[in-house]
Design a protein around this motif. Structure first.
Motif, PDB file in Angstrom:
ATOM      1  N   LEU A 297       0.667  -1.064  -0.076  1.00 25.80           N
ATOM      2  CA  LEU A 297       0.220   0.364  -0.044  1.00 25.80           C
ATOM      3  C   LEU A 297       0.620   1.292  -0.069  1.00 25.80           C
ATOM      4  CD1 LEU A 297      -2.694  -0.840   2.460  1.00 25.80           C
ATOM      5  CD2 LEU A 297      -2.791  -1.146   0.300  1.00 25.80           C
ATOM      6  N   THR A 298       2.174   1.197   0.463  1.00 20.19           N
ATOM      7  CA  THR A 298       2.855   2.590   0.292  1.00 20.19           C
ATOM      8  C   THR A 298       4.235   2.568  -0.561  1.00 20.19           C
ATOM      9  OG1 THR A 298       4.329   1.125   2.206  1.00 20.19           O
ATOM     10  CG2 THR A 298       3.396   2.710   3.733  1.00 20.19           C
ATOM     11  N   THR A 299       4.071   0.887  -1.325  1.00 26.18           N
ATOM     12  CA  THR A 299       4.727   1.012  -2.266  1.00 26.18           C
ATOM     13  C   THR A 299       4.854   0.637  -3.952  1.00 26.18           C
ATOM     14  OG1 THR A 299       5.175  -1.343  -1.765  1.00 26.18           O
ATOM     15  CG2 THR A 299       7.074   0.275  -0.634  1.00 26.18           C
ATOM     16  N   THR A 300       3.493   0.286  -3.729  1.00 26.62           N
ATOM     17  CA  THR A 300       3.414  -0.196  -5.295  1.00 26.62           C
ATOM     18  C   THR A 300       1.879   0.795  -5.650  1.00 26.62           C
ATOM     19  OG1 THR A 300       3.632  -2.834  -5.023  1.00 26.62           O
ATOM     20  CG2 THR A 300       1.728  -1.826  -6.877  1.00 26.62           C
ATOM     21  N   PRO A 301       2.022   1.502  -6.537  1.00 24.55           N
ATOM     22  CA  PRO A 301       0.877   3.098  -6.557  1.00 24.55           C
ATOM     23  C   PRO A 301      -0.565   1.584  -6.871  1.00 24.55           C
ATOM     24  CG  PRO A 301       3.532   2.823  -7.785  1.00 24.55           C
ATOM     25  CD  PRO A 301       2.711   1.869  -7.127  1.00 24.55           C
ATOM     26  N   PHE A 302      -1.303   3.243  -6.306  1.00 26.50           N
ATOM     27  CA  PHE A 302      -2.420   2.994  -6.882  1.00 26.50           C
ATOM     28  C   PHE A 302      -3.587   3.094  -7.928  1.00 26.50           C
ATOM     29  CE2 PHE A 302      -2.539   3.790  -2.077  1.00 26.50           C
ATOM     30  CZ  PHE A 302      -3.318   2.735  -1.741  1.00 26.50           C
ATOM     31  N   THR A 303      -3.906   2.735  -8.443  1.00 28.08           N
ATOM     32  CA  THR A 303      -4.244   3.288  -9.839  1.00 28.08           C
ATOM     33  C   THR A 303      -5.760   3.805 -10.444  1.00 28.08           C
ATOM     34  OG1 THR A 303      -5.693   0.959 -10.519  1.00 28.08           O
ATOM     35  CG2 THR A 303      -2.903   0.913 -10.933  1.00 28.08           C
ATOM     36  N   GLN A 304      -5.620   4.450 -11.173  1.00 29.26           N
ATOM     37  CA  GLN A 304      -7.490   5.082 -11.638  1.00 29.26           C
ATOM     38  C   GLN A 304      -8.198   3.816 -11.638  1.00 29.26           C
ATOM     39  OE1 GLN A 304      -7.534   8.471 -11.191  1.00 29.26           O
ATOM     40  NE2 GLN A 304     -10.291   7.912 -11.060  1.00 29.26           N
TER      41      GLN A 304
ATOM     42  N   VAL B 182      -2.653   8.579   2.692  1.00 24.47           N
ATOM     43  CA  VAL B 182      -2.982   8.077   3.440  1.00 24.47           C
ATOM     44  C   VAL B 182      -2.438   7.004   4.334  1.00 24.47           C
ATOM     45  CG1 VAL B 182      -5.210   9.395   3.800  1.00 24.47           C
ATOM     46  CG2 VAL B 182      -5.425   7.413   2.949  1.00 24.47           C
ATOM     47  N   ALA B 183      -2.158   6.040   2.938  1.00 26.87           N
ATOM     48  CA  ALA B 183      -1.681   5.034   2.860  1.00 26.87           C
ATOM     49  C   ALA B 183      -0.241   5.023   3.654  1.00 26.87           C
ATOM     50  CB  ALA B 183      -0.983   4.245   1.765  1.00 26.87           C
ATOM     51  N   LYS B 184       0.526   5.896   2.787  1.00 26.56           N
ATOM     52  CA  LYS B 184       2.148   6.609   4.522  1.00 26.56           C
ATOM     53  C   LYS B 184       1.950   6.671   5.114  1.00 26.56           C
ATOM     54  CE  LYS B 184       4.729   7.242  -0.126  1.00 26.56           C
ATOM     55  NZ  LYS B 184       5.274   8.023  -0.988  1.00 26.56           N
TER      56      LYS B 184
ATOM     57  N   PRO C 297       3.978  -1.310   8.396  1.00 27.14           N
ATOM     58  CA  PRO C 297       4.180  -3.495   8.481  1.00 27.14           C
ATOM     59  C   PRO C 297       4.465  -3.879   9.676  1.00 27.14           C
ATOM     60  CG  PRO C 297       4.216  -2.304   6.619  1.00 27.14           C
ATOM     61  CD  PRO C 297       4.927  -0.966   7.350  1.00 27.14           C
ATOM     62  N   GLU C 298       6.023  -2.584   9.803  1.00 29.64           N
ATOM     63  CA  GLU C 298       6.511  -3.117  10.883  1.00 29.64           C
ATOM     64  C   GLU C 298       6.041  -3.128  12.479  1.00 29.64           C
ATOM     65  OE1 GLU C 298       7.055   0.868  10.702  1.00 29.64           O
ATOM     66  OE2 GLU C 298       6.793  -0.393   9.527  1.00 29.64           O
ATOM     67  N   LYS C 299       4.824  -2.250  12.415  1.00 27.21           N
ATOM     68  CA  LYS C 299       3.919  -2.104  13.695  1.00 27.21           C
ATOM     69  C   LYS C 299       2.895  -2.607  14.234  1.00 27.21           C
ATOM     70  CE  LYS C 299       5.404   2.658  14.906  1.00 27.21           C
ATOM     71  NZ  LYS C 299       4.629   4.175  14.961  1.00 27.21           N
TER      72      LYS C 299
END
Length: 198
Positions: free
Chosen positions: A99-106, A165-167, A172-174
């Motif tokens: 969610l923080t590394t793979t871009p969201f698409t339209q 919001v994803a960032k 994940p580490e928490k």
């Protein structure tokens, strides 16, 4: 990683858990769309990767919950065979991190918005359902126009909003991992993941 041993089963239940938020949070509409993209049905990232592509789960899904008066949980659940527990866990964790590394698409954004907005047709299709929702909101001190404001917020969500919001919320580490399953089959593999003491 918490592990509960059930030696007489050949399935395991994996729960990946963290802290969610409450409905007062102005990011809730965007988080709801992100949830749908992550784990909200057959087209979600979790379902497509864990179940459809890899065939690792009977059931998979989840996302960030929104309680009315306190922070709820972020929760992802995977029901899998004992033999695939470790791979299912790592795959689900990768999708969460994605969610923080793979871009969201339209396309993802449009589909998620449609899913949520169309669900309003069934959630609020009678006077009784609308009244029940409004009574709950009133009880917890929400404004009278909360549902209308929430719907308008959903309609305005952009790909850039999802990225932000994803960032902000996905760490994940928490996250804590809880696995219920057959100890002798699963525990050695969980220890090799090095997610923390099992």
């Amino acid at each position: 990683v918490s592990f509960i041993d059930k030696e007489d089963v050949n399935q395991s239940n994996v729960e990946i858990v963290g802290l969610g938020t409450d409905r007062h949070n102005p990011d809730v509409p965007t988080l709801a769309v992100m949830n749908n993209i992550l784990g909200g049905g057959f087209s979600s990232r979790l379902f497509q990767k864990v179940r459809t592509e890899k065939g690792l789960a009977y059931a998979v899904g989840g996302g960030m919950s929104f309680a009315y008066d306190h922070p709820a949980t972020f929760r992802v659940m995977v029901l899998t065979q004992s033999a695939s527990t470790v791979e299912a866990t790592t795959t689900a964790m990768a999708e969460i991190a994605g969610l923080t590394t793979t871009p969201f698409t339209q396309e993802e954004l449009d589909r998620a918005k449609d899913n949520i907005l169309n669900s309003f047709l069934f959630r609020y299709d009678t006077r009784e359902k609308v009244l029940s929702a409004r009574v709950l909101l009133e009880f917890y001190g929400y404004p009278a126009d909360y549902l209308e404001t929430y719907k308008a917020g959903l309609e305005k969500v952009t790909v850039a909003d999802l990225t932000a919001v994803a960032k902000k919320y996905i760490h994940p580490e928490k996250l804590a991992v809880l696995v219920v399953g057959n100890g002798p089959e699963i525990k050695p593999g969980l220890e090799e993941l090095k997610l923390g003491p099992v």
